[in-house]
Design an enzyme around this catalytic site. Sequence first.
Site, PDB file in Angstrom:
ATOM      1  N   HIS A 109       0.821  -1.222   0.000  1.00  0.00           N
ATOM      2  CA  HIS A 109       0.000   0.000   0.000  1.00  0.00           C
ATOM      3  C   HIS A 109       0.851   1.267   0.000  1.00  0.00           C
ATOM      4  CE1 HIS A 109       0.137   0.030   4.557  1.00  0.00           C
ATOM      5  NE2 HIS A 109       0.058   1.327   4.363  1.00  0.00           N
ATOM      6  N   SER A 142       3.885   2.281   8.510  1.00  0.00           N
ATOM      7  CA  SER A 142       3.687   1.290   7.466  1.00  0.00           C
ATOM      8  C   SER A 142       4.987   1.061   6.728  1.00  0.00           C
ATOM      9  CB  SER A 142       2.641   1.769   6.478  1.00  0.00           C
ATOM     10  OG  SER A 142       1.387   1.403   6.931  1.00  0.00           O
ATOM     11  N   ASP A 162       1.177  -7.683   2.319  1.00  0.00           N
ATOM     12  CA  ASP A 162       1.285  -6.247   2.037  1.00  0.00           C
ATOM     13  C   ASP A 162       2.748  -5.807   1.907  1.00  0.00           C
ATOM     14  OD1 ASP A 162       0.897  -3.545   1.779  1.00  0.00           O
ATOM     15  OD2 ASP A 162      -0.516  -3.371   3.443  1.00  0.00           O
TER      16      ASP A 162
HETATM   17  N1  ARG Z   1      -4.616   0.552   7.447  1.00  0.00           N
HETATM   18  C1  ARG Z   1      -3.308   0.566   6.882  1.00  0.00           C
HETATM   19  C2  ARG Z   1      -2.762   1.995   6.969  1.00  0.00           C
HETATM   20  O1  ARG Z   1      -3.282   2.800   7.639  1.00  0.00           O
HETATM   21  C3  ARG Z   1      -3.284   0.031   5.496  1.00  0.00           C
HETATM   22  C4  ARG Z   1      -3.963   0.877   4.457  1.00  0.00           C
HETATM   23  C5  ARG Z   1      -3.934   0.352   3.059  1.00  0.00           C
HETATM   24  N2  ARG Z   1      -4.783  -0.760   2.836  1.00  0.00           N
HETATM   25  C6  ARG Z   1      -6.070  -0.668   2.416  1.00  0.00           C
HETATM   26  N3  ARG Z   1      -6.772  -1.772   2.266  1.00  0.00           N
HETATM   27  N4  ARG Z   1      -6.641   0.479   2.141  1.00  0.00           N
HETATM   28  O2  ARG Z   1      -2.118   2.547   6.135  1.00  0.00           O
HETATM   29  N1  GLU Z   2      -1.173   1.484   7.607  1.00  0.00           N
HETATM   30  C1  GLU Z   2      -0.644   2.549   8.392  1.00  0.00           C
HETATM   31  C2  GLU Z   2       0.383   3.375   7.624  1.00  0.00           C
HETATM   32  O1  GLU Z   2       0.254   3.593   6.454  1.00  0.00           O
HETATM   33  C3  GLU Z   2      -0.087   1.995   9.623  1.00  0.00           C
HETATM   34  C4  GLU Z   2      -1.232   1.630  10.439  1.00  0.00           C
HETATM   35  C5  GLU Z   2      -1.315   2.496  11.643  1.00  0.00           C
HETATM   36  O2  GLU Z   2      -1.879   3.592  11.599  1.00  0.00           O
HETATM   37  O3  GLU Z   2      -0.779   1.997  12.621  1.00  0.00           O
HETATM   38  O4  GLU Z   2       1.298   3.914   8.174  1.00  0.00           O
END
Ligand code: ARG
Ligand code: GLU
Length: 686
Positions: free
Chosen positions: A85, A621, A205
Site C-alpha cells: 500500500h 507502514s 502487504d
Molecule cells: N490501514 C493501513 C494503513 O493505515 C493500510 C492501508 C492500506 N490498505 C487498504 N486496504 N486500504 O495505512
Molecule cells: N497502515 C498505516 C500506515 O500507512 C499503519 C497503520 C497504523 O496507523 O498503525 O502507516
Amino acid sequence: MMKKVTLSLFACVAILLSAAADEGMWLPSLIGSRIKDMRRKGFRLTAEDIYSVNKASMKDAVVLFGGGCTGEFVSAEGLLLTNHHCGYGSIQSLSSVERDYLTHGFWAQSRAGELPVPGLSVRILVRMEDVTERVAAGEKPAEIAKAASEEGHAADVQPMYYGNQYFLFVYDVFRDVRLVGAPPSSVGKFGGDTDNWVWPRHTGDFSVFRVYAGEDNRPADYSKANRPYRPKRHFPISVKGVDEGDFTMIYGFPGNTQEYVTSDAVEYVAEVSDPMKIELRTQRLDIISAAQAEDPAVRIQYASKHASIANAWKKWQGEVLGLRRLGTADKKRAYEKRFAAWAASKPEYAGLLDSIRTAYDAAKPEYYVYELYTESVGAIEAVRFASQLTARRSRMKEGEDFASAAREMRESFMKDYSPKIDRAIARKMLGEFLDRMPADRVPAELTAAVAECGGASEYVDRLYDNTTLTAESFDPAKIDDDPMVRFVAMFSPLRKRIAESAYRNLSNIPSVERWYRPFVRAMMEWDRDRAFFPDANLTLRVAYGSVAGYEYADGEYHRPVSTLEGVMEKDNPEIYDYDVPQRLRDIHAAKDYGRWGCEIAGRVSVPVCFLATNHTSGGNSGSPVINGRGELVGINFDRTWRSTMSDMEFDPSICRNISVDIRYVLFTIDKVGGASYLLDEMDLRR
Ligand code: ARG
Ligand code: GLU
C-alpha cells in the site's frame, strides 16, 4: 534559568523511566535510556547497534519512503522493502489497462527491467542532534536547519514535547528509486478495504524497490548510468520466524500522536471531529464505489483514491469506539483534577489547565472550520486542481512558462479523473458545507450565487457545465475567468486562515501549544512514574514489544499468527477482495511450499501475518519488524481498528500492530512471483 530546569528535568526523567508496558515511540539517539528494559524483554544488541553517529547502525538501513511510509534495506545493493500500500501509487502510475501491474503484479526479472518512478524519493537519516540549547539561546529552528542543509543534505528541526526539546534531523534524499517487484493486489491487498484494520488478516502487504545513486554512491537525479546504492547497513533476514512472546522492535517514522492532550481535546476528537469526518467520507465513498462497480476502468482509476479515503474513515471509527470504551476523556479529567491539586501551590503551574481550556475554546471553532472545509469543499478534486494551478502560477519564476506547466499538470490530473464522479461528490459536499458551516463563515458571494441558482446542486451543475479546466478547450492564459477558479477564489480568505491553522492537530496550534510546553514540563515533574516519550511527528522512532494475541471480549481470544490456510478459507472468486490468484491456489492444493512450509498450530502451512504489542501509528507502514538479534522478521503494515485510539491512549491489553511475516514475503517472491533471483542478494539466516 528555564533552560537549566528543563535540562536537569530531562536527565531525571531518563533515569526514572519505569518499566511501563509496551507503550512508547522512542528517539533512537536516546534509546540508551530504554536499553535495560529492552534487554529484559529479549533484545540482545546494544544502543549503539540501533543508533550511532560513528559507525554503521540499524538506522542506516531504515528510510522514510515517499512522503509518509517507512522502508528498509535488505541487501548491500540497495534493495528495499516496504508495503504494497506504500508502493501503491507508484505501481498504479506505472500501470495501464494493458499493463495492469496492480492486478497482475510485476517482477523486473533483471536490473535493466527495474522501472524508475518519477517523483518518488527516500530519505535516510544521516544524524540527529539535540539543539534545545541553541534554540533557547535564540537561534531560529529554520536557520539551524538551513545551515545543516547547506552540506548537500536535507534538514529540519522538530520540536519534541511541545517545544521542551528541539532536534535537528539531517537526511540524504535519494531521488532515483525504481520498482523491482510487487505481488498481484490479490496478495498485496488481499482482503482489501474489507479486512483493512482487521485481524485475523491474510494480506501480503509488501512491494520491492531499489535505490540508485550516482557514481560516488551519493544521491543523484534519475539517470540510466546510476548504480544501485550501497547502504551502510542492511537487515539480515531471519527465516526461523516468530513465536508468541518473542521480542519485536519496530524502527520507523510514525506520523502523529497526541498522548498528552487534555480531556477537552479528546472530546473534540471523539465527539466532534471524527464523527463529522466519518459522515462526509461515507458519502464520498458511496459515490465512488457505485461508479467503480459499473466500470472496470473506473475501478482502476479510482482504486488508490478510494483506498486512501476509506483508510482514515475506518481508522476514525475505531478511534471513536476505543476512546469511548476506555473512557479516555473521563480518565483524563480525573488525572487533571489530581494534577490541579498538586499544581495549586505552584504559581508557575497553577493556572495552566485553565489557560489550556481558554485557548481551546478560542481555537476549536477555527479548527473545526478548517477540518470541515478540508473534508467537504476541499475534498472536491476540481477544487484541488484549480487551487494547484493558481498556486503554481504564483510560484512561477522568471523565464518559466506557465502555459506548459499548466498543461502538464492538467494531463496528469486528467489521467485518473472522472468528471462525473467529481460532480456528484461536489453536489453533496457543497451541500454539507453549507449545512454545517456557521452561516457567518460562508463567503457571502457564495451564499448569493447559490441562492440565485436555486440550490447547491444546481449551482454545482452550472460550475461543471461551464468550467474549461477539465475540457479540451483548456486555456492556461484564461484561468482567472474560469468558474471553478472563481469558485475557489471565494474561499481565499477562509483558505488563508486555514493555511494558518493547518497544524498537525488541534493542540499544535501555537495559541494552544504555548500552554502545553509548561504543562508537559509540569507533568514530568509531578507524574514521576510515567514514562514520557515525545509524540510522533514523522521523525525516526523505536518501539518495542512482543508477539502477542489478545482477548477483546470475554471468551474472544485472538491467536497472534495467521497462515495460508486462512487465505484459502477466505478464497472466493466472486468477491473481488478475496479472489486468490490461481497460482497460489495451485501451490496450496499441491502443498508445494518448498522451504517456506512449516508446522503452525498443528498444520503444515505457510505463515502469513502476526500480531505484536508495538506502539505504532500511521507512517509506521513498511517499518522493519526486528527480532532480538537484529534480524528482520516482518514488515509492519497496520493496527487492529480497535487499537487506533492508541494515538491518544495506548491500552496494552488490546493494542496490536499487524505485520506481514517475512517468510510470506519470501514465499510470495519465490513461489508466486517466480523471482527467486532476488533472494540471492539477501542475507537469509536460519
Ligand atoms: N490501514 C493501513 C494503513 O493505515 C493500510 C492501508 C492500506 N490498505 C487498504 N486496504 N486500504 O495505512
Ligand atoms: N497502515 C498505516 C500506515 O500507512 C499503519 C497503520 C497504523 O496507523 O498503525 O502507516
